[in-house]
Design a protein around this motif. Structure first.
Motif, PDB file in Angstrom:
ATOM      1  N   CYS A 136      13.355   4.970 -13.713  1.00  0.00           N
ATOM      2  CA  CYS A 136      12.443   4.101 -13.322  1.00  0.00           C
ATOM      3  C   CYS A 136      12.214   3.739 -11.803  1.00  0.00           C
ATOM      4  O   CYS A 136      13.282   3.059 -11.311  1.00  0.00           O
ATOM      5  CB  CYS A 136      12.399   2.890 -14.041  1.00  0.00           C
ATOM      6  N   GLY A 137      11.127   4.166 -11.117  1.00  0.00           N
ATOM      7  CA  GLY A 137      11.326   3.930  -9.506  1.00  0.00           C
ATOM      8  C   GLY A 137       9.938   3.609  -8.959  1.00  0.00           C
ATOM      9  O   GLY A 137       9.002   3.841  -9.708  1.00  0.00           O
ATOM     10  N   LEU A 138      10.007   3.287  -7.886  1.00  0.00           N
ATOM     11  CA  LEU A 138       8.713   3.030  -7.144  1.00  0.00           C
ATOM     12  C   LEU A 138       8.808   3.835  -5.777  1.00  0.00           C
ATOM     13  O   LEU A 138      10.033   3.775  -5.133  1.00  0.00           O
ATOM     14  CB  LEU A 138       8.554   1.642  -6.597  1.00  0.00           C
ATOM     15  N   VAL A 139       7.792   4.473  -5.286  1.00  0.00           N
ATOM     16  CA  VAL A 139       8.019   5.178  -4.212  1.00  0.00           C
ATOM     17  C   VAL A 139       6.969   5.140  -3.079  1.00  0.00           C
ATOM     18  O   VAL A 139       5.833   4.650  -3.349  1.00  0.00           O
ATOM     19  CB  VAL A 139       7.737   6.910  -4.748  1.00  0.00           C
ATOM     20  N   ASP A 140       7.336   4.734  -1.951  1.00  0.00           N
ATOM     21  CA  ASP A 140       6.882   4.269  -1.027  1.00  0.00           C
ATOM     22  C   ASP A 140       6.540   5.613   0.056  1.00  0.00           C
ATOM     23  O   ASP A 140       7.541   6.057   0.688  1.00  0.00           O
ATOM     24  CB  ASP A 140       7.165   3.209   0.112  1.00  0.00           C
ATOM     25  N   THR A 141       5.527   6.327  -0.044  1.00  0.00           N
ATOM     26  CA  THR A 141       5.156   7.701   0.682  1.00  0.00           C
ATOM     27  C   THR A 141       5.043   7.633   1.985  1.00  0.00           C
ATOM     28  O   THR A 141       5.201   8.502   2.703  1.00  0.00           O
ATOM     29  CB  THR A 141       3.883   8.452  -0.027  1.00  0.00           C
ATOM     30  N   VAL A 142       4.673   6.331   2.706  1.00  0.00           N
ATOM     31  CA  VAL A 142       4.707   6.287   4.301  1.00  0.00           C
ATOM     32  C   VAL A 142       6.124   6.053   4.921  1.00  0.00           C
ATOM     33  O   VAL A 142       6.449   6.438   5.744  1.00  0.00           O
ATOM     34  CB  VAL A 142       3.559   5.031   4.384  1.00  0.00           C
ATOM     35  N   ARG A 143       6.745   4.996   4.229  1.00  0.00           N
ATOM     36  CA  ARG A 143       8.345   4.616   4.591  1.00  0.00           C
ATOM     37  C   ARG A 143       9.170   5.401   4.338  1.00  0.00           C
ATOM     38  O   ARG A 143      10.461   5.478   4.605  1.00  0.00           O
ATOM     39  CB  ARG A 143       8.457   3.272   4.433  1.00  0.00           C
ATOM     40  N   LYS A 144       8.801   6.471   3.318  1.00  0.00           N
ATOM     41  CA  LYS A 144       9.820   7.481   2.783  1.00  0.00           C
ATOM     42  C   LYS A 144      11.043   6.576   2.086  1.00  0.00           C
ATOM     43  O   LYS A 144      12.125   6.923   2.352  1.00  0.00           O
ATOM     44  CB  LYS A 144      10.219   8.494   3.948  1.00  0.00           C
ATOM     45  N   GLU A 145      10.666   5.867   1.016  1.00  0.00           N
ATOM     46  CA  GLU A 145      11.574   5.171   0.334  1.00  0.00           C
ATOM     47  C   GLU A 145      11.352   5.258  -0.956  1.00  0.00           C
ATOM     48  O   GLU A 145      10.241   5.176  -1.695  1.00  0.00           O
ATOM     49  CB  GLU A 145      11.470   3.646   0.676  1.00  0.00           C
ATOM     50  N   ILE A 146      12.492   5.420  -1.808  1.00  0.00           N
ATOM     51  CA  ILE A 146      12.438   5.463  -3.316  1.00  0.00           C
ATOM     52  C   ILE A 146      13.217   4.238  -3.807  1.00  0.00           C
ATOM     53  O   ILE A 146      14.284   3.860  -3.336  1.00  0.00           O
ATOM     54  CB  ILE A 146      13.188   6.452  -3.858  1.00  0.00           C
ATOM     55  N   TYR A 147      12.542   3.506  -4.475  1.00  0.00           N
ATOM     56  CA  TYR A 147      13.311   2.070  -5.093  1.00  0.00           C
ATOM     57  C   TYR A 147      13.526   2.201  -6.717  1.00  0.00           C
ATOM     58  O   TYR A 147      12.505   2.473  -7.459  1.00  0.00           O
ATOM     59  CB  TYR A 147      12.228   0.801  -4.866  1.00  0.00           C
ATOM     60  N   VAL A 148      14.787   2.367  -6.968  1.00  0.00           N
ATOM     61  CA  VAL A 148      15.209   2.373  -8.394  1.00  0.00           C
ATOM     62  C   VAL A 148      15.521   1.038  -8.831  1.00  0.00           C
ATOM     63  O   VAL A 148      16.276   0.382  -8.377  1.00  0.00           O
ATOM     64  CB  VAL A 148      16.531   3.400  -8.465  1.00  0.00           C
ATOM     65  N   PHE A 149      14.611   0.911  -9.923  1.00  0.00           N
ATOM     66  CA  PHE A 149      14.691  -0.537 -10.172  1.00  0.00           C
ATOM     67  C   PHE A 149      14.981  -0.654 -11.860  1.00  0.00           C
ATOM     68  O   PHE A 149      15.217  -1.783 -12.121  1.00  0.00           O
ATOM     69  CB  PHE A 149      13.281  -1.296 -10.229  1.00  0.00           C
ATOM     70  N   ASP A 150      14.944   0.487 -12.724  1.00  0.00           N
ATOM     71  CA  ASP A 150      15.266   0.252 -13.994  1.00  0.00           C
ATOM     72  C   ASP A 150      15.770   1.745 -14.435  1.00  0.00           C
ATOM     73  O   ASP A 150      15.636   2.606 -13.784  1.00  0.00           O
ATOM     74  CB  ASP A 150      14.365  -0.350 -14.846  1.00  0.00           C
ATOM     75  N   GLU A 209       0.864  -1.160  -0.069  1.00  0.00           N
ATOM     76  CA  GLU A 209      -0.165  -0.015  -0.026  1.00  0.00           C
ATOM     77  C   GLU A 209       0.973   1.152   0.217  1.00  0.00           C
ATOM     78  O   GLU A 209       1.930   1.134   0.450  1.00  0.00           O
ATOM     79  CB  GLU A 209      -1.060   0.053   1.098  1.00  0.00           C
ATOM     80  N   ASN A 210       0.369   2.278  -0.459  1.00  0.00           N
ATOM     81  CA  ASN A 210       0.863   3.564  -0.551  1.00  0.00           C
ATOM     82  C   ASN A 210       2.255   3.490  -1.460  1.00  0.00           C
ATOM     83  O   ASN A 210       3.244   4.378  -1.310  1.00  0.00           O
ATOM     84  CB  ASN A 210       1.543   3.993   0.857  1.00  0.00           C
ATOM     85  N   VAL A 211       2.550   2.676  -2.405  1.00  0.00           N
ATOM     86  CA  VAL A 211       3.420   2.423  -3.174  1.00  0.00           C
ATOM     87  C   VAL A 211       3.042   2.885  -4.725  1.00  0.00           C
ATOM     88  O   VAL A 211       2.121   2.651  -5.046  1.00  0.00           O
ATOM     89  CB  VAL A 211       4.102   1.249  -3.225  1.00  0.00           C
ATOM     90  N   HIS A 212       3.761   3.860  -5.239  1.00  0.00           N
ATOM     91  CA  HIS A 212       3.357   4.584  -6.420  1.00  0.00           C
ATOM     92  C   HIS A 212       4.704   4.494  -7.512  1.00  0.00           C
ATOM     93  O   HIS A 212       5.718   4.634  -7.088  1.00  0.00           O
ATOM     94  CB  HIS A 212       3.141   5.930  -6.328  1.00  0.00           C
ATOM     95  N   SER A 213       4.352   4.317  -8.850  1.00  0.00           N
ATOM     96  CA  SER A 213       5.353   4.163  -9.835  1.00  0.00           C
ATOM     97  C   SER A 213       5.757   5.730 -10.038  1.00  0.00           C
ATOM     98  O   SER A 213       4.904   6.399  -9.977  1.00  0.00           O
ATOM     99  CB  SER A 213       5.301   3.658 -11.020  1.00  0.00           C
ATOM    100  N   ALA A 214       6.929   5.935 -10.526  1.00  0.00           N
ATOM    101  CA  ALA A 214       7.431   7.264 -10.937  1.00  0.00           C
ATOM    102  C   ALA A 214       8.472   7.088 -11.924  1.00  0.00           C
ATOM    103  O   ALA A 214       9.687   6.409 -11.860  1.00  0.00           O
ATOM    104  CB  ALA A 214       8.183   7.793  -9.459  1.00  0.00           C
ATOM    105  N   PHE A 215       8.220   7.673 -12.968  1.00  0.00           N
ATOM    106  CA  PHE A 215       9.174   7.708 -14.242  1.00  0.00           C
ATOM    107  C   PHE A 215       9.572   9.173 -14.539  1.00  0.00           C
ATOM    108  O   PHE A 215       8.644  10.120 -14.942  1.00  0.00           O
ATOM    109  CB  PHE A 215       8.691   7.044 -15.563  1.00  0.00           C
ATOM    110  N   GLY A 216      10.828   9.339 -14.879  1.00  0.00           N
ATOM    111  CA  GLY A 216      11.241  10.759 -15.160  1.00  0.00           C
ATOM    112  C   GLY A 216      12.231  10.553 -16.489  1.00  0.00           C
ATOM    113  O   GLY A 216      12.960   9.668 -16.599  1.00  0.00           O
ATOM    114  N   LEU A 217      12.282  11.530 -17.244  1.00  0.00           N
ATOM    115  CA  LEU A 217      13.030  11.524 -18.703  1.00  0.00           C
ATOM    116  C   LEU A 217      13.825  12.765 -18.586  1.00  0.00           C
ATOM    117  O   LEU A 217      13.146  13.760 -18.793  1.00  0.00           O
ATOM    118  CB  LEU A 217      12.149  11.402 -19.843  1.00  0.00           C
ATOM    119  N   ASP A 218      15.329  12.810 -18.769  1.00  0.00           N
ATOM    120  CA  ASP A 218      16.211  13.818 -19.006  1.00  0.00           C
ATOM    121  C   ASP A 218      16.711  13.734 -20.478  1.00  0.00           C
ATOM    122  O   ASP A 218      17.137  12.628 -20.836  1.00  0.00           O
ATOM    123  CB  ASP A 218      17.286  13.778 -18.244  1.00  0.00           C
TER     124      ASP A 218
END
Length: 415
Positions: free
Chosen positions: A273-287, A252-261
């Motif tokens: 390419c990341g997943l953001v846990d807004t409760v645990r305050k964690e960013i998971y960089v997966f690709d 729960e409270n995990v959202h995908s996050a994609f950014g392009l430069d």
């Protein structure tokens, strides 16, 4: 074989000690365009023909990076030596075979250690190891496992050897202490730079001269091959750790996050390419995507290939025409970042509130985050402005994180 070439014309100068050294370790740090990888590739092709029982294992941290780097570099070396007819280059499985003897060049990634330890050769012995972009291997123990794969007796006249080639971004890397800080008769530790590359043209040399004048700190590393001195990291709350993307996504409270430069000639186009846990305050960089010379159509095709065409992607708003073109090609959910006054510092402050967990396959992200520092003034004091370097994926991360924060001002950002 009856083909003849004049080897100095093919290899050039600056690598005589490297060419003839037969100790256990050849370790070459160098600037960009120092021809370290090109020379290494030529050495292996030339010497596989010379030593008819030698086999080579080529390794990078992640297997997926090998085809567009070492494999293509070795194919180039085969062509440069004019021996195309004698080699068979296959992409599935990724390997190169010397047809007269059956000797092979194997390609493996540290991300699949079982495939490294299980290699058996059809002809001769596995006696040579090439670790390209060795800087990516942050664990000395992982290298030791690789080194141990080159074991056993070799025929008379042959020798076991590991070659490491890399850009020296960080002086705190284990490679420096192990190979450069003490003399060892079994180690050739060498530094090279673009000045020994006589195959560069004037425009290439002019690029380094501009770097020397406009970005002297980068010139020391990317131009001269000196060790990078890393002080004042922008992001310190991070770790490299393998994780299961699908399991994190179920929380729960995990959202995908994609950014392009966007980039092109000198800078890469970078997709975060990341997943953001807004409760645990964690960013998971997966690709990640990290490539130069990509047109917008190529960026689109690569994002489709990666499977992220339907994701919401926040891109650098400085290129509205590129965003519009990508949307027209089919990235319907791409939008520009909301830049403004202090947007970089505000974005950094937001990310600093999170712990960043980086999957080991994201080698370019790890390189950037370990080198992204606060800039300095003329008195060598750090200022509240990050360097304009090692920031392509990190800028893309800021764009992706934009929707998870709010504007903050009047904050001391330095840590």
């Amino acid at each position: 074989m009856t083909d003849r070439i004049h080897l100095p014309d093919v290899v050039g100068k600056g690598y005589k000690d490297f060419w003839y050294f037969k100790g256990r370790y050849r370790v070459v740090k160098g600037s960009r365009a120092s021809k370290k990888s090109a020379t290494t590739a030529i050495w292996y092709i030339y010497n596989m023909i010379k030593y008819t029982e030698a086999n080579l294992l080529v390794v990078r941290k992640t297997f997926r990076t090998l085809k567009d780097s070492c494999y293509m570099q070795l194919k180039w070396a085969i062509h440069r030596l004019g021996v195309d007819a004698y080699f068979n280059c296959k992409e599935s499985p990724l390997e190169i075979t010397y047809k007269p003897t059956g000797q092979k060049i194997y390609f493996r990634g540290i991300d699949d250690p079982l495939k490294i330890t299980s290699i058996t050769v059809d002809a001769g012995v596995l006696c040579w190891l090439w670790v390209e972009e060795a800087y990516e291997i942050t664990s000395e123990a992982a290298f030791d496992t690789l080194d141990e794969s080159i074991r056993g007796e070799v025929p008379t006249g042959l020798f076991k050897q590991a070659t490491l080639t890399f850009n020296p971004w960080n002086e705190k890397h284990w490679i420096k202490k192990r190979f450069f800080d003490k003399a060892d008769k079994d180690v050739l530790a060498k530094t090279t730079n673009y000045r020994c590359n006589e195959f560069l043209d004037e425009s290439d040399r002019d690029m380094f001269e501009r770097m020397r004048l406009t970005n002297p700190r980068r010139y020391q590393v990317a131009g001269l091959g000196d060790w990078g001195i890393v002080e004042g990291l922008v992001y310190e709350n991070w770790e490299e750790r393998a994780f299961d993307f699908s399991e994190i996504a179920k929380r729960e409270n995990v959202h995908s996050a994609f950014g392009l430069d966007f980039g092109y000639t000198n800078d890469p186009s970078a997709l975060f390419c990341g997943l953001v846990d807004t409760v645990r305050k964690e960013i998971y960089v997966f690709d990640e995507m990290y490539k130069k010379a990509m047109t917008n159509k190529m960026i689109y095709k690569e994002i489709v290939r990666m499977g992220y065409a339907k994701e919401k992607i926040i891109a650098d708003s400085a290129e509205p025409k590129s965003i519009a073109q990508l949307r027209g090609l089919g990235l319907l959910h791409i939008h520009g970042a909301k830049k403004g006054k202090d947007s970089i510092l505000n974005g950094i402050q937001l990310v600093q509130d999170y712990k960043i967990i980086i999957h080991p396959q994201c080698v370019n992200f790890i390189t950037e985050i370990t080198n992204y520092t606060w800039d300095k003034d003329k008195f060598d004091n750090q200022i509240n402005k990050p360097i304009d370097d090692f920031n392509h994926l990190l800028d893309a991360m800021r764009y992706a994180m934009e929707r998870f924060g709010r504007k903050v001002s009047g904050i001391q950002f330095l840590k």
